[in-house]
Write an enzyme that holds these catalytic residues in place. Structure first.
Site, short mmCIF file in Angstrom:
data_model
loop_
_atom_site.label_atom_id
_atom_site.label_comp_id
_atom_site.label_asym_id
_atom_site.label_seq_id
_atom_site.Cartn_x
_atom_site.Cartn_y
_atom_site.Cartn_z
CG HIS A 245 -2.82 -3.34 2.30
ND1 HIS A 245 -2.66 -2.03 1.90
CD2 HIS A 245 -3.34 -3.99 1.22
CE1 HIS A 245 -3.07 -1.91 0.64
NE2 HIS A 245 -3.48 -3.09 0.20
CG HIS B 29 0.71 1.31 5.63
ND1 HIS B 29 -0.15 1.81 4.69
CD2 HIS B 29 1.36 2.39 6.14
CE1 HIS B 29 -0.02 3.13 4.64
NE2 HIS B 29 0.89 3.50 5.50
CG HIS C 148 -1.24 -6.53 -2.43
ND1 HIS C 148 -0.93 -5.58 -3.37
CD2 HIS C 148 -2.36 -6.08 -1.82
CE1 HIS C 148 -1.82 -4.60 -3.33
NE2 HIS C 148 -2.71 -4.88 -2.39
CD GLU C 149 -4.75 -7.88 0.40
OE1 GLU C 149 -4.90 -6.98 1.24
OE2 GLU C 149 -5.10 -7.76 -0.78
ZN LIG Z 1 -4.20 -3.65 -1.71
#
Ligand SMILES: [Zn+2]
Length: 703
Positions: A499, A502, A495-496
């Protein structure tokens, strides 16, 4: 979760230190110097002295102030370059200092630092207000906004609108006396929010469950027991076991600890963070924060903080839209919980337990149901989840999907020996840097987050490479042994990392619309979609134990089969928090947090066996800042997008379908906020998002 350093635009950026000031001093504050080294400079973590933060921040803020003044008082007529682009150029030094300051705030807190943080928080708020309330500056922005110069690029036109709307929402059109009131409120809020997060950290660092006898930890995996022994040792309690009052050490104990009385004690302590009868109690702080937020929203012309908060930089735009989505999922989730509790109760009864499932039993018995129903014991998976291997898997998937490669950057200064740095290349060209700080330690905020040390941009024909980091709280365990993480932690890591990608793939002109500086109900989309690749066969190959043996196929099959299991718990835990958040920020009443929580949870028929994922007095998302206030719904909003987007891969029968991946990179991962999210999503998917994939994922009973 994600930790957003900069709100849109203005908090970002500026030019270098004024030469005059640096000449006056014999030795320039090292935090103010431009970063030296390769790739446009590396953060000088090795040169940080906590006592330098205050003077450096004050000086950098003054530079920014001077730059803004110049723009506002420019005698030339306003145009895009001398107003909007000029704003984007401001604050360069401040951003550099703040990047490092935020690392100390999140990863390296000390009592000395906390004093500085308390002093600085209202100063940041005051500077923000000075900018947003500057009428000369706003007049210029308005005139650029009206001119709608057709020679500008789409990104530039969008930037103008974003600036214009943000200024209005922050009070640019208020009367002078109202501006003073808003600014006073903002500074008070900044202090209270700092107080709030320091209080939560206080209860996490200072409270713990200390156990004398190892037998009280029966059921807990050996690795966790070792960590508890290490932690006790570290706290001068040699020979004992210490369960820190944090998610990373409490959740395993609540899932596996056989001692019910101790589970109850641990649960009560953990869920009372910020609500204990000590100096860290947050209830009054919350009441005051909510009161001030409401007052400010009224001054700004909105019926509530939630209305104000959703009015700009969100896809939902209105509280009701967010609430409607949450309630669509809430009913089915609660139904699922009742069904799951009934199964757990059967196990309790069969074991001869004379009690009803209580909140401190939920995780423990859901693990038993998982074992009974799916024959799945997460502890059997753990030996195959080596931190290093999962990191390799993440790198592999990023290369497969987006063509980017990671390589260690050994010469990068780090703020702690645990931290490692990497270069990230696309087509053999370095496009950014990634830092990784995996382990828990005292003074580090709990949970996991991504943060940005430097934002990508290519203004004025010079390319600035992004520098991002991932931070988590894995328990390091014994030195020299591989670090094993849980299945949940594995998902969090991906998940991290989503980011981070991104931020790294960002390819826009202007920093305030770069990378993760997107609408907050969009920001969790890239991270959540990245989680979904974990069960791809190619990723599973990275799951090997110390002997190099792969995770058994039947275990993987069981994990896949159990994917929908316990989603009722996860969604009820999350949605109750998100609904309470929205209601807290819609109310005009003075809030007693304990009472409010009870009332709302009764109203929405919260299952008695579950508590909110974050109870109000410890809800950092809402009260340690305002990025997620009236915005905790954002995870769900973004999940509609991420599930629908992942479905695009599934539909092709190939988890890593290159065509879909290329579209994801082009329309989602690299555009930041330079394009409207509704528009860019349609370009990626060929249509707007549908909720079906999300509901299917959870597998809730249909109404
Ligand atoms: Zn998040």
């Amino acid at each position: 979760m994600k930790f957003l350093i900069a709100a849109i635009g203005l908090v970002l950026v500026a030019c270098s230190t004024s030469p005059k000031t640096s000449q006056q001093k014999d030795v320039m504050n090292p935090l103010l110097k431009p970063w030296s080294g390769p790739y446009g400079g590396l953060p000088p973590f090795n040169l940080v002295k906590v006592s330098d933060f205050g003077p450096a921040l004050k000086e950098a803020m003054q530079s920014k102030r001077n730059e803004i003044k110049k723009i506002a008082e420019n005698s030339e007529p306003a145009n895009f370059d001398n107003t909007i682009a000029a704003m984007e150029r401001t604050g360069e030094t401040l951003e550099r200092v703040k990047a490092i300051y935020h690392v100390w705030k999140g990863n390296m807190q000390t009592p000395e630092f906390q004093v500085i943080e308390k002093e600085m928080a209202p100063k940041f708020a005051a500077l923000n207000d000075e900018i947003y309330q500057n009428s000369l500056l706003f007049q210029r922005i308005e005139s650029v906004h009206k001119a709608k110069n057709s020679k500008l690029t789409d990104e530039e036109r969008r930037l103008i609108t974003l600036y214009h709307d943000k200024f209005i929402v922050e009070g640019a059109r208020l009367k002078p006396d109202e501006k003073i009131k808003v600014s006073a409120i903002n500074q008070k809020l900044a202090s209270l929010e700092t107080q709030f997060s320091q209080n939560v950290l206080g209860d996490e660092d200072n409270e713990a469950i200390v156990v004398d006898n190892k037998s009280d930890l029966d059921g807990l995996p050996q690795g966790e027991i070792d960590s508890a022994a290490e932690d006790a040792n570290h706290h001068g309690l040699k020979g004992k076991y210490r369960l820190a009052n944090t998610r990373s050490s409490m959740e395993p104990f609540l899932s596996y600890g056989n001692n019910r009385a101790l589970r109850e004690k641990a649960f009560k302590l953990w869920t009372a963070r910020g609500d204990l009868n000590n100096q860290y109690n947050n209830n009054k702080v919350v009441t005051e924060i909510l009161k001030l937020r409401f007052e400010r929203s009224k001054l700004l012309g909105f019926p509530s903080f939630a209305h104000w908060s959703l009015a700009s930089e969100t896809m939902a735009k209105k509280p009701q839209a967010a609430m409607d989505l949450m309630l669509k999922v809430w009913g089915p989730a609660v139904k699922q919980v009742h069904a799951d509790v009934a199964e757990m109760q059967k196990i309790v009864d069969a074991e001869g337990g004379k009690f009803k499932i209580a909140p401190w039993d939920y995780r423990y018995y859901s693990e038993k149901v998982r074992k009974a129903k799916f024959d799945l014991d997460w502890n059997l998976a753990k030996p195959y989840l080596q931190l290093e291997q999962i990191r390799k898997a993440m790198f592999w998937s990023a290369e497969k999907l987006y063509g980017i490669k990671f390589a260690p950057l050994k010469e990068a200064p780090v703020f702690h020996p645990d931290v490692t740095a990497y270069t990230v290349s696309d087509n053999d060209k370095v496009i950014g840097l990634w830092y990784f700080d995996p382990y828990a330690r005292t003074g580090k905020k709990s949970g996991a987050w991504m943060s940005e040390y430097r934002t990508q941009q290519k203004m004025d024909s010079k390319t600035i490479l992004p520098i991002v980091s991932n931070n988590s709280n894995f328990i390091a365990g014994k030195p020299g042994e591989p670090v094993l993480i849980s299945w949940d932690d594995t998902n969090t890591m991906l998940h991290e990392f989503g980011h981070a990608i991104h931020g790294l793939l960002s390819n826009v002109q202007y920093p305030s619309v770069a990378g993760t500086n997107v609408f907050r109900d969009f920001v969790e989309f890239p991270s959540q979609v990245n989680e979904r690749f974990i069960l791809a066969p190619e990723m599973i190959k990275f799951m090997i134990n110390e002997k190099g043996e792969g995770i058994p196929n039947d275990l993987v099959a069981k994990i896949k089969k159990a994917e929908k299991f316990n989603q009722g718990f996860a969604q009820v835990e999350y949605l109750s928090s998100a609904i309470v958040d929205m209601k807290l920020h819609l109310t005009a009443e003075t809030v007693n947090p304990v009472e409010f929580e009870k009332t709302v949870l009764t109203e929405i028929k919260m299952p008695s066996e579950i508590v909110m994922r974050h109870r109000i007095p410890q809800f950092n998302h809402l009260f340690s800042g305002h990025d997620y206030s009236a915005g905790y719904y954002s995870y769900l909003w973004a999940q509609v997008l991420s599930e629908d987007a992942f479905q695009a891969f599934v539909e092709t029968g190939d988890y890593f379908n290159p065509k879909i991946a290329a579209k994801l990179k082009k329309h989602i991962m690299s555009v930041g906020n330079s394009v409207d999210p509704d528009v860019t999503y349609k370009k990626f998917r060929g249509r707007g998002p549908k909720i079906d994939a999300l509901l299917n994922r959870y597998g809730f009973p249909k109404n």
